[in-house]
Design a protein around this motif. Sequence first.
Motif, PDB file in Angstrom:
ATOM      1  N   ARG A 130      -4.109   4.983  -1.355  1.00  0.00           N
ATOM      2  CA  ARG A 130      -4.475   3.866  -0.487  1.00  0.00           C
ATOM      3  C   ARG A 130      -4.659   2.601  -1.332  1.00  0.00           C
ATOM      4  NH1 ARG A 130      -9.627   5.955   2.703  1.00  0.00           N
ATOM      5  NH2 ARG A 130     -10.228   6.415   0.571  1.00  0.00           N
TER       6      ARG A 130
ATOM      7  N   ARG B 226      -4.789   2.265  10.017  1.00  0.00           N
ATOM      8  CA  ARG B 226      -6.128   2.367   9.431  1.00  0.00           C
ATOM      9  C   ARG B 226      -6.921   3.551   9.931  1.00  0.00           C
ATOM     10  NH1 ARG B 226      -5.554  -1.966  12.431  1.00  0.00           N
ATOM     11  NH2 ARG B 226      -6.796  -2.194  14.302  1.00  0.00           N
TER      12      ARG B 226
ATOM     13  N   CYS C 255       0.853  -1.185   0.000  1.00  0.00           N
ATOM     14  CA  CYS C 255       0.000   0.000   0.000  1.00  0.00           C
ATOM     15  C   CYS C 255       0.893   1.241   0.000  1.00  0.00           C
ATOM     16  CB  CYS C 255      -0.880  -0.002   1.244  1.00  0.00           C
ATOM     17  SG  CYS C 255      -1.817   1.538   1.433  1.00  0.00           S
TER      18      CYS C 255
ATOM     19  N   ARG D 244       0.213   4.269   0.427  1.00  0.00           N
ATOM     20  CA  ARG D 244      -0.150   5.155   1.546  1.00  0.00           C
ATOM     21  C   ARG D 244       0.540   4.699   2.835  1.00  0.00           C
ATOM     22  NH1 ARG D 244      -2.099   9.797   3.928  1.00  0.00           N
ATOM     23  NH2 ARG D 244      -3.715   9.379   5.467  1.00  0.00           N
ATOM     24  N   GLN D 245       0.605   3.385   3.041  1.00  0.00           N
ATOM     25  CA  GLN D 245       1.259   2.859   4.232  1.00  0.00           C
ATOM     26  C   GLN D 245       2.754   3.226   4.224  1.00  0.00           C
ATOM     27  OE1 GLN D 245       2.460  -1.379   4.699  1.00  0.00           O
ATOM     28  NE2 GLN D 245       0.771  -1.448   6.169  1.00  0.00           N
TER      29      GLN D 245
ATOM     30  N   CYS E 203      -6.907   6.426   7.664  1.00  0.00           N
ATOM     31  CA  CYS E 203      -7.405   6.213   6.301  1.00  0.00           C
ATOM     32  C   CYS E 203      -8.902   5.995   6.220  1.00  0.00           C
ATOM     33  CB  CYS E 203      -6.714   4.994   5.693  1.00  0.00           C
ATOM     34  SG  CYS E 203      -4.939   5.114   5.677  1.00  0.00           S
TER      35      CYS E 203
ATOM     36  N   CYS F 124      -6.436  -3.692   5.168  1.00  0.00           N
ATOM     37  CA  CYS F 124      -6.479  -2.619   6.154  1.00  0.00           C
ATOM     38  C   CYS F 124      -6.758  -3.124   7.570  1.00  0.00           C
ATOM     39  CB  CYS F 124      -7.510  -1.573   5.742  1.00  0.00           C
ATOM     40  SG  CYS F 124      -7.151  -0.876   4.112  1.00  0.00           S
TER      41      CYS F 124
ATOM     42  N   ARG G 241     -10.424   3.529   7.235  1.00  0.00           N
ATOM     43  CA  ARG G 241     -10.598   2.143   6.791  1.00  0.00           C
ATOM     44  C   ARG G 241     -11.018   1.252   7.968  1.00  0.00           C
ATOM     45  NH1 ARG G 241      -8.212   0.694   1.644  1.00  0.00           N
ATOM     46  NH2 ARG G 241      -9.004   2.310   0.256  1.00  0.00           N
TER      47      ARG G 241
ATOM     48  N   CYS H 109      -3.579  -3.413   9.275  1.00  0.00           N
ATOM     49  CA  CYS H 109      -2.672  -2.270   9.154  1.00  0.00           C
ATOM     50  C   CYS H 109      -2.778  -1.362  10.377  1.00  0.00           C
ATOM     51  CB  CYS H 109      -3.003  -1.481   7.885  1.00  0.00           C
ATOM     52  SG  CYS H 109      -1.960  -0.028   7.705  1.00  0.00           S
TER      53      CYS H 109
HETATM   54  S1  SF4 Z   1      -5.203   1.349   6.419  1.00  0.00           S
HETATM   55 FE1  SF4 Z   1      -5.225   0.455   4.377  1.00  0.00          FE
HETATM   56  S2  SF4 Z   1      -5.092   2.227   3.014  1.00  0.00           S
HETATM   57 FE2  SF4 Z   1      -4.445   2.926   5.044  1.00  0.00          FE
HETATM   58  S3  SF4 Z   1      -2.233   2.710   5.068  1.00  0.00           S
HETATM   59 FE3  SF4 Z   1      -3.100   0.851   5.923  1.00  0.00          FE
HETATM   60  S4  SF4 Z   1      -3.252  -0.571   4.190  1.00  0.00           S
HETATM   61 FE4  SF4 Z   1      -2.995   1.475   3.362  1.00  0.00          FE
END
Ligand code: SF4
Length: 264
Positions: free
Chosen positions: A218, A231, A19, A21-22, A234, A225, A236, A228
Amino acid sequence: MITEGFSFSQSSLQSYLNCPRQFELRYIKKLTWPAQRYADAEKYELDMAAGQTLHQAIQRYLLGFDGTLILDKLQAGRDHRIPIWFNNFRAKLGYLKEKPDFIAEVPVSIALGPYWLTAKFDYLYLEDSQPIIFDWKTSSKKPRKAQLQESMQTKVYLTVAHKAGLGMETKSPTIRYWEANFPDLDLTFMQEEVGLERYLIELKMLIDQITAATEFPRTKVVERCVYCKYRSYCNRGVMAGESDADQGFEFALLEGKEEILSET
Ligand code: SF4
């Protein structure tokens, strides 16, 4: 956005593939982890700490500390998996402490243009000018060989060991992953010159792509997510995944499917 001298690693490159964004949040903005990564975070933390303790115990053993004393200390600890892992290591790979001029838990970097590519080797020695890399892991599930072969770690570690030169003209390196829970599993990989050149080109192209990026979108795979830590940045969701689903693991993309790979 990424300044000259930035050091890429297998973790940061994998993070970008997972990702963008990550990658941005973790490696450019260097944000802390605002979300609980797993629903059973305590177990996850315990597993991570156990992996680190095993790495430290092995490093001390390789550097000449008394194995019996290390074992006594591990047996006095709360996590009874660790002395079993350490005993497995001594039985299977204890001979590594006798190798001349090995390095253990040492980061090695090579320059790729204005950037660095870094691998932290759990253990590396030269045998007839061939770099032999070992990496200890504590996966609870048996890893798939094909998955590890094409992992970002294999590509980065073989490339760095090959290009670093280690002070001399070296042959193509090998990497062996040693799983403490599956001590007899043979997970050894090597690449000839052509394969190593392919890795190098692939890594350079990925680094070029990252350093040229002006946006870090993202991931479209929203299932990622739940595992992650970012999240909450985001929108998410706040629900965390179960660590049993990918204990100590990170996502990796392989052949268009989502796979998971060990961090430790
Ligand atoms: S929550 Fe999802 S979109 Fe946001 S950084 Fe983590 S993997 Fe990426």
